[in-house]
Design a protein around this motif. Structure first.
Motif, mmCIF file in Angstrom:
data_model
loop_
_atom_site.group_PDB
_atom_site.id
_atom_site.type_symbol
_atom_site.label_atom_id
_atom_site.label_comp_id
_atom_site.label_asym_id
_atom_site.label_seq_id
_atom_site.Cartn_x
_atom_site.Cartn_y
_atom_site.Cartn_z
ATOM 1 N N GLU A 244 0.856 -1.187 0.000
ATOM 2 C CA GLU A 244 0.000 0.000 0.000
ATOM 3 C C GLU A 244 0.896 1.242 0.000
ATOM 4 O OE1 GLU A 244 -3.460 2.099 2.765
ATOM 5 O OE2 GLU A 244 -2.695 0.091 3.254
ATOM 6 N N LEU A 245 0.731 2.087 -1.005
ATOM 7 C CA LEU A 245 1.628 3.232 -1.177
ATOM 8 C C LEU A 245 1.218 4.381 -0.267
ATOM 9 C CD1 LEU A 245 2.027 3.154 -5.076
ATOM 10 C CD2 LEU A 245 3.430 2.057 -3.316
ATOM 11 N N ASP A 246 1.370 4.145 1.037
ATOM 12 C CA ASP A 246 1.051 5.136 2.058
ATOM 13 C C ASP A 246 2.344 5.525 2.762
ATOM 14 O OD1 ASP A 246 0.434 6.163 4.770
ATOM 15 O OD2 ASP A 246 -1.636 5.755 4.210
ATOM 16 N N LEU A 247 2.767 6.772 2.594
ATOM 17 C CA LEU A 247 4.065 7.207 3.107
ATOM 18 C C LEU A 247 4.178 7.039 4.610
ATOM 19 C CD1 LEU A 247 6.827 8.533 2.854
ATOM 20 C CD2 LEU A 247 5.695 10.760 2.890
ATOM 21 N N GLU A 248 3.216 7.533 5.364
ATOM 22 C CA GLU A 248 3.322 7.493 6.824
ATOM 23 C C GLU A 248 3.338 6.066 7.348
ATOM 24 O OE1 GLU A 248 4.054 9.895 8.788
ATOM 25 O OE2 GLU A 248 4.047 11.292 7.102
ATOM 26 N N ARG A 249 2.502 5.209 6.783
ATOM 27 C CA ARG A 249 2.468 3.817 7.245
ATOM 28 C C ARG A 249 3.787 3.120 6.927
ATOM 29 N NH1 ARG A 249 1.423 -1.095 5.059
ATOM 30 N NH2 ARG A 249 0.542 -2.671 6.428
ATOM 31 N N LEU A 250 4.296 3.317 5.722
ATOM 32 C CA LEU A 250 5.551 2.674 5.342
ATOM 33 C C LEU A 250 6.725 3.221 6.155
ATOM 34 C CD1 LEU A 250 5.160 2.480 1.454
ATOM 35 C CD2 LEU A 250 4.901 0.642 3.123
ATOM 36 N N TYR A 251 6.682 4.506 6.469
ATOM 37 C CA TYR A 251 7.761 5.103 7.267
ATOM 38 C C TYR A 251 7.760 4.534 8.684
ATOM 39 C CZ TYR A 251 10.547 8.611 9.696
ATOM 40 O OH TYR A 251 11.484 9.255 10.461
ATOM 41 N N GLN A 252 6.581 4.375 9.274
ATOM 42 C CA GLN A 252 6.505 3.800 10.615
ATOM 43 C C GLN A 252 6.978 2.349 10.622
ATOM 44 O OE1 GLN A 252 5.941 5.441 13.420
ATOM 45 N NE2 GLN A 252 5.763 7.305 12.187
ATOM 46 N N LEU A 253 6.650 1.616 9.553
ATOM 47 C CA LEU A 253 7.151 0.240 9.456
ATOM 48 C C LEU A 253 8.668 0.216 9.364
ATOM 49 C CD1 LEU A 253 4.556 -1.355 6.995
ATOM 50 C CD2 LEU A 253 4.975 -2.041 9.365
ATOM 51 N N ALA A 254 9.228 1.164 8.617
ATOM 52 C CA ALA A 254 10.682 1.242 8.480
ATOM 53 C C ALA A 254 11.348 1.542 9.817
ATOM 54 C CB ALA A 254 11.060 2.298 7.449
ATOM 55 N N LEU A 255 10.758 2.456 10.604
ATOM 56 C CA LEU A 255 11.316 2.777 11.915
ATOM 57 C C LEU A 255 11.313 1.558 12.836
ATOM 58 C CD1 LEU A 255 9.750 6.291 12.673
ATOM 59 C CD2 LEU A 255 11.999 5.759 11.710
ATOM 60 N N GLU A 256 10.346 0.696 12.631
ATOM 61 C CA GLU A 256 10.228 -0.491 13.489
ATOM 62 C C GLU A 256 11.105 -1.643 13.011
ATOM 63 O OE1 GLU A 256 6.813 -3.829 14.621
ATOM 64 O OE2 GLU A 256 6.233 -1.929 13.664
ATOM 65 N N LYS A 257 11.222 -1.804 11.686
ATOM 66 C CA LYS A 257 11.798 -3.027 11.153
ATOM 67 C C LYS A 257 13.148 -2.871 10.463
ATOM 68 C CE LYS A 257 7.296 -5.210 10.377
ATOM 69 N NZ LYS A 257 7.540 -6.367 11.251
ATOM 70 N N ARG A 258 13.560 -1.656 10.080
ATOM 71 C CA ARG A 258 14.819 -1.533 9.345
ATOM 72 C C ARG A 258 15.989 -2.005 10.197
ATOM 73 N NH1 ARG A 258 15.414 1.731 4.483
ATOM 74 N NH2 ARG A 258 17.652 1.790 4.895
ATOM 75 N N PRO A 259 16.760 -2.999 9.745
ATOM 76 C CA PRO A 259 17.884 -3.510 10.540
ATOM 77 C C PRO A 259 18.903 -2.434 10.873
ATOM 78 C CG PRO A 259 17.395 -5.004 8.716
ATOM 79 C CD PRO A 259 16.582 -3.757 8.499
ATOM 80 N N GLU A 260 19.132 -1.485 9.931
ATOM 81 C CA GLU A 260 20.134 -0.440 10.182
ATOM 82 C C GLU A 260 19.773 0.402 11.403
ATOM 83 O OE1 GLU A 260 19.728 -0.644 5.619
ATOM 84 O OE2 GLU A 260 18.563 -1.129 7.384
ATOM 85 N N LEU A 261 18.485 0.770 11.513
ATOM 86 C CA LEU A 261 18.054 1.554 12.675
ATOM 87 C C LEU A 261 18.168 0.740 13.959
ATOM 88 C CD1 LEU A 261 14.903 3.387 11.239
ATOM 89 C CD2 LEU A 261 17.024 4.446 11.996
ATOM 90 N N ASN A 262 17.748 -0.516 13.902
ATOM 91 C CA ASN A 262 17.828 -1.371 15.084
ATOM 92 C C ASN A 262 19.269 -1.632 15.496
ATOM 93 O OD1 ASN A 262 15.031 -1.609 15.310
ATOM 94 N ND2 ASN A 262 14.960 -3.321 13.876
ATOM 95 N N MET A 263 20.174 -1.695 14.523
ATOM 96 C CA MET A 263 21.590 -1.890 14.854
ATOM 97 C C MET A 263 22.148 -0.681 15.595
ATOM 98 S SD MET A 263 23.466 -4.022 11.793
ATOM 99 C CE MET A 263 22.813 -3.101 10.414
ATOM 100 N N ILE A 264 21.741 0.508 15.181
ATOM 101 C CA ILE A 264 22.192 1.712 15.891
ATOM 102 C C ILE A 264 21.677 1.688 17.327
ATOM 103 C CG2 ILE A 264 21.979 4.219 16.014
ATOM 104 C CD1 ILE A 264 22.026 4.322 13.002
#
Length: 443
Positions: A244-264
């Motif tokens: 689903e091409l929803d910016l806010e939803r995809l951004y929140q998913l990225a904050l939760e799941k992106r390995p790079e952010l979690n590694m930091i």
């Protein structure tokens, strides 16, 4: 008679070659996208190295936990004396000759009672190290999965382009036949023949370029999945991305799941643990030790002596090293926080850009579908006009070029749209779980 035999031999050879070639084509395995992903995960050396790093971190954690275990040491020595020392006989109270053998045995048990929290913090650090290794593996897998998907689609695009170029060349050759026939009948100019011959040469070169691109794309995919580029044939993708091409939803998913952010985040926790270890470096340490020792001229363990001791140590002054180290770790925390903030902004911008690209490609598919029908009709009309003598050879060739480019553009838009969706899954940290689900949960 000999000529007939020669012809038969040549015919048999040709038929044999055709059979062998057909057999080799039919022997090609159909490779689905799921199978390509499985092969890539199994054969990729980077992923194997990442799994080894995870196993190494598991051993580090086990070693940290074993710091709580007691230690048991056994020391024994044997000495041969040049002369036996005199011994006192307690029954007669007279000295007698002793033994030249001297045995010394010592058994020591030591148990840490209090480490100032250092052992517990060491275990915590090892746990974070294991988590970090897992996140690094997840990131590596995500990148490999997308690279394989992209390579797979590139092969499909290259193969379809070859088909389009082959079809376009057939159209050019057919038009060349018409032009040459018209020239012989005196209704076409020599320039028309030359122009179509030039166009034919350009089309053949374009077809060769497409075949070269297909070869390189196939080779790249083969390298990624550890296969021979000649032993498989691709089929339509059996995995479709749904996003689903929803910016806010995809951004929140990225904050939760992106390995790079979690590694930091994990690295910050490791640094915070280091700070706590430095703060506790001045706390006392207590250990309990038990010792049993025996010495004599025979290797026996009776009548030995034992002792139990409680020891403690306390660092009073370390030259300011701990405070300096804490300041260094505080700077590292600030750097990690700044990096995380910058990465968040970059991720949001990256996702927004890819959403816009996906929407453009999705709209382009519908537009190019309409244009494709128009391009086919335009070519048909231009060919009729040329045959009726009211159109020009240039108009026909332009119509042919337009049709080919429209087909290629539509094909690329369709495949690129799917790649955009897969890339969004990767950029939001969902690709690994998504592919794992569709690959492993097959009925």
């Amino acid at each position: 008679m000999n000529e007939v035999k020669d012809i038969k031999v040549v015919f048999i050879c040709i038929v044999s070659l055709l059979v062998l070639y057909t057999g080799s084509v039919l022997a090609l395995d159909s490779l689905t996208l799921k199978e390509a992903l499985r092969a890539g995960l199994e054969n990729n050396s980077n992923i194997k190295q990442s799994h080894l790093e995870v196993e190494k971190s598991e051993y580090d954690l086990e070693l940290a936990e074993r710091n709580w275990y007691p230690t048991l040491d056994l020391k024994s020595s044997y000495t041969r004396l040049e002369e036996a020392p005199p011994e006192l006989d307690f029954t007669t109270l007279k000295p007698s000759e002793g033994s030249q053998n001297s045995y010394n045995t010592q058994l020591t048990l030591q148990q840490t009672i209090y480490s100032g929290g250092q052992i517990g913090l060491g275990i915590k650090q090892a746990e974070k190290g294991l988590t970090l290794a897992g996140l690094q593996t997840e990131q590596e897998i995500s990148e490999i999965l997308y690279n394989i998907i992209e390579a797979y689609y590139n092969v499909l695009m290259a193969a379809e382009r070859v088909e389009i170029e082959e079809e376009a060349l057939k159209v050019v050759k057919e038009h060349k036949r018409i032009v040459q026939s018209s020239f012989k009948e005196g209704v076409a100019l020599k320039t028309d023949v030359l122009q179509i011959e030039i166009k034919e040469g350009e089309s053949e070169q374009s077809l060769q370029n497409a075949r070269n691109q297909l070869h390189l794309a196939s080779k790249n995919l083969a390298n990624l999945i550890g296969r021979d580029e000649q032993d498989f044939q691709l089929v339509s993708p059996d995995i479709q991305a749904a996003v689903e091409l929803d910016l806010e939803r995809l951004y929140q998913l990225a904050l939760e799941k992106r390995p790079e952010l979690n590694m930091i985040t994990v690295n910050k926790e490791i640094v915070e643990t280091n700070i706590e270890m430095e703060e506790r470096s001045h706390l006392p340490r207590l250990a309990l030790a038990g010792n049993y020792s025996w010495q004599g001229s025979e290797l026996e363990f009776d009548d030995g002596s034992w002792s139990i001791s409680l020891s403690g140590s306390l660092s009073i002054f370390d030259g300011g090293k701990s405070s300096t180290t804490e300041k260094k770790y505080q700077k590292e925390l600030s750097r990690l926080e700044e990096s995380k903030s910058d990465l968040k902004e970059l991720i949001r911008l990256d996702i927004e850009s890819k959403i816009l690209t996906a929407r453009e490609n999705r709209a382009g598919i519908e537009l190019k579908e309409l244009n494709l029908d128009k391009a086919r009709e335009n070519l048909r009309l231009e060919e009729m006009r040329y045959q009726e003598g009211v159109g020009t050879n240039i108009d026909v060739m332009n119509a042919q070029t337009t049709l080919k480019q429209t087909k290629i553009g539509k094909m690329q838009a369709e495949y690129q749209y799917q790649l955009d969706l897969f890339e969004l899954l990767q950029k939001t940290g969902q690709l690994t779980g998504y592919c794992e689900e569709v690959i492993t949960n097959e009925k």
